[in-house]
Structure formats: structure tokens, C-alpha cells
Design a protein around this motif. Structure first.
Motif, PDB file in Angstrom:
ATOM      1  N   UNK A   5      -6.981  17.248   7.561  1.00  0.00           N
ATOM      2  CA  UNK A   5      -7.624  16.665   6.386  1.00  0.00           C
ATOM      3  C   UNK A   5      -8.373  15.409   6.807  1.00  0.00           C
ATOM      4  N   UNK A   6      -9.470  15.117   6.112  1.00  0.00           N
ATOM      5  CA  UNK A   6     -10.261  13.927   6.455  1.00  0.00           C
ATOM      6  C   UNK A   6      -9.541  12.639   6.068  1.00  0.00           C
ATOM      7  N   UNK A   7      -8.811  12.660   4.944  1.00  0.00           N
ATOM      8  CA  UNK A   7      -8.038  11.484   4.543  1.00  0.00           C
ATOM      9  C   UNK A   7      -6.607  11.898   4.225  1.00  0.00           C
ATOM     10  N   UNK A   8      -5.675  11.071   4.673  1.00  0.00           N
ATOM     11  CA  UNK A   8      -4.248  11.328   4.461  1.00  0.00           C
ATOM     12  C   UNK A   8      -3.564   9.995   4.177  1.00  0.00           C
ATOM     13  N   UNK A   9      -2.603  10.008   3.251  1.00  0.00           N
ATOM     14  CA  UNK A   9      -1.805   8.811   2.981  1.00  0.00           C
ATOM     15  C   UNK A   9      -0.531   8.876   3.816  1.00  0.00           C
ATOM     16  N   UNK A  10      -0.254   7.815   4.562  1.00  0.00           N
ATOM     17  CA  UNK A  10       0.955   7.693   5.371  1.00  0.00           C
ATOM     18  C   UNK A  10       1.871   6.678   4.700  1.00  0.00           C
ATOM     19  N   UNK A  45      21.864  -0.433 -16.653  1.00  0.00           N
ATOM     20  CA  UNK A  45      22.247  -1.001 -17.954  1.00  0.00           C
ATOM     21  C   UNK A  45      21.078  -1.051 -18.942  1.00  0.00           C
ATOM     22  N   UNK A  46      20.263   0.003 -18.941  1.00  0.00           N
ATOM     23  CA  UNK A  46      19.148   0.090 -19.878  1.00  0.00           C
ATOM     24  C   UNK A  46      17.919  -0.703 -19.477  1.00  0.00           C
ATOM     25  N   UNK A  47      17.957  -1.364 -18.336  1.00  0.00           N
ATOM     26  CA  UNK A  47      16.803  -2.138 -17.864  1.00  0.00           C
ATOM     27  C   UNK A  47      16.334  -1.583 -16.528  1.00  0.00           C
ATOM     28  N   UNK A  48      15.043  -1.695 -16.294  1.00  0.00           N
ATOM     29  CA  UNK A  48      14.492  -1.252 -15.017  1.00  0.00           C
ATOM     30  C   UNK A  48      14.543  -2.413 -14.025  1.00  0.00           C
ATOM     31  N   UNK A  49      15.138  -2.129 -12.867  1.00  0.00           N
ATOM     32  CA  UNK A  49      15.320  -3.144 -11.837  1.00  0.00           C
ATOM     33  C   UNK A  49      14.594  -2.680 -10.568  1.00  0.00           C
ATOM     34  N   UNK A  50      13.754  -3.556  -9.973  1.00  0.00           N
ATOM     35  CA  UNK A  50      13.071  -3.151  -8.741  1.00  0.00           C
ATOM     36  C   UNK A  50      14.071  -3.025  -7.592  1.00  0.00           C
ATOM     37  N   UNK A  51      13.924  -1.936  -6.796  1.00  0.00           N
ATOM     38  CA  UNK A  51      14.849  -1.755  -5.673  1.00  0.00           C
ATOM     39  C   UNK A  51      14.156  -1.881  -4.325  1.00  0.00           C
ATOM     40  N   UNK A  52      12.852  -1.597  -4.285  1.00  0.00           N
ATOM     41  CA  UNK A  52      12.103  -1.780  -3.041  1.00  0.00           C
ATOM     42  C   UNK A  52      10.611  -1.660  -3.311  1.00  0.00           C
ATOM     43  N   UNK A  53       9.809  -1.982  -2.312  1.00  0.00           N
ATOM     44  CA  UNK A  53       8.363  -1.884  -2.391  1.00  0.00           C
ATOM     45  C   UNK A  53       7.921  -0.693  -1.551  1.00  0.00           C
ATOM     46  N   UNK A  54       7.156   0.216  -2.138  1.00  0.00           N
ATOM     47  CA  UNK A  54       6.633   1.386  -1.441  1.00  0.00           C
ATOM     48  C   UNK A  54       5.262   1.024  -0.880  1.00  0.00           C
ATOM     49  N   UNK A  55       5.087   1.181   0.437  1.00  0.00           N
ATOM     50  CA  UNK A  55       3.830   0.838   1.099  1.00  0.00           C
ATOM     51  C   UNK A  55       3.237   2.106   1.696  1.00  0.00           C
ATOM     52  N   UNK A  56       1.946   2.330   1.411  1.00  0.00           N
ATOM     53  CA  UNK A  56       1.231   3.489   1.947  1.00  0.00           C
ATOM     54  C   UNK A  56      -0.056   3.014   2.595  1.00  0.00           C
ATOM     55  N   UNK A  57      -0.441   3.689   3.683  1.00  0.00           N
ATOM     56  CA  UNK A  57      -1.710   3.414   4.357  1.00  0.00           C
ATOM     57  C   UNK A  57      -2.592   4.648   4.269  1.00  0.00           C
ATOM     58  N   UNK A  58      -3.843   4.447   3.921  1.00  0.00           N
ATOM     59  CA  UNK A  58      -4.805   5.549   3.864  1.00  0.00           C
ATOM     60  C   UNK A  58      -5.409   5.701   5.255  1.00  0.00           C
ATOM     61  N   UNK A  59      -5.307   6.898   5.802  1.00  0.00           N
ATOM     62  CA  UNK A  59      -5.867   7.169   7.116  1.00  0.00           C
ATOM     63  C   UNK A  59      -7.082   8.065   7.008  1.00  0.00           C
ATOM     64  N   UNK A  60      -8.139   7.702   7.742  1.00  0.00           N
ATOM     65  CA  UNK A  60      -9.347   8.518   7.823  1.00  0.00           C
ATOM     66  C   UNK A  60      -9.413   9.117   9.216  1.00  0.00           C
ATOM     67  N   UNK A  61      -9.696  10.399   9.284  1.00  0.00           N
ATOM     68  CA  UNK A  61      -9.741  11.124  10.546  1.00  0.00           C
ATOM     69  C   UNK A  61     -10.783  10.523  11.487  1.00  0.00           C
ATOM     70  N   UNK A  62     -10.357  10.231  12.717  1.00  0.00           N
ATOM     71  CA  UNK A  62     -11.285   9.742  13.743  1.00  0.00           C
ATOM     72  C   UNK A  62     -12.144  10.917  14.203  1.00  0.00           C
ATOM     73  N   UNK A  63     -13.412  10.675  14.338  1.00  0.00           N
ATOM     74  CA  UNK A  63     -14.315  11.761  14.743  1.00  0.00           C
ATOM     75  C   UNK A  63     -14.631  11.666  16.217  1.00  0.00           C
TER      76      UNK A  63
END
Length: 63
Positions: A5-10, A45-63
Motif C-alpha cells: 500500500x502507498x500509505x500505512x498507519x503504524x 465508576x460511571x466516569x471515563x478515565x484515560x489509561x494511555x495515549x495511542x500514537x500512530x505514524x503515517x508511513x508513505x511508501x519509498x519509491x
């Protein structure tokens, strides 16, 4: 043989450093074209609590 694929999320996996993810992206033949972060929540307990941060990198295919 299937074409890449030309672009992929890692996604930075749990227990993986950002550097490890970038190395994986480069080894797969891509270069960084963007970064996205989003919080991951759980309900406690009925509240939303953050547990972690999700990090993604967009990769473009090297030609």
C-alpha cells in the motif's frame, strides 16, 4: 506477489518505544509522513478515565 500500500498507519504497540516503531516503519520500506495521537479511555465508576495515549505514524511508501 502482492503490491504494498502507498500509505500505512503504524501504531506504537504496548511495551514498544517510539524509536522501535519508527525503525519498524523504515524497515518495511516507508518514510514518516505524519503523526496522530489519541487518548484511550476506560470506564470506572460511571466516569471515563484515560489509561494511555495511542500514537500512530503515517508511513508513505519509498519509491
Amino acid at each position: 506477489m502482492s503490491a504494498k500500500k502507498k500509505t500505512v498507519w503504524f501504531e506504537v504497540e504496548e511495551g514498544e518505544s517510539i524509536e522501535d516503531c519508527l525503525n519498524r516503519l523504515t524497515a518495511a520500506g516507508y518514510r514518516v509522513a505524519g503523526r496522530m495521537e489519541e487518548p484511550v479511555f476506560t470506564e470506572k465508576d460511571g466516569e471515563f478515565v484515560p489509561i494511555r495515549q495511542l500514537i500512530k505514524f503515517k508511513g508513505i511508501l519509498e519509491e
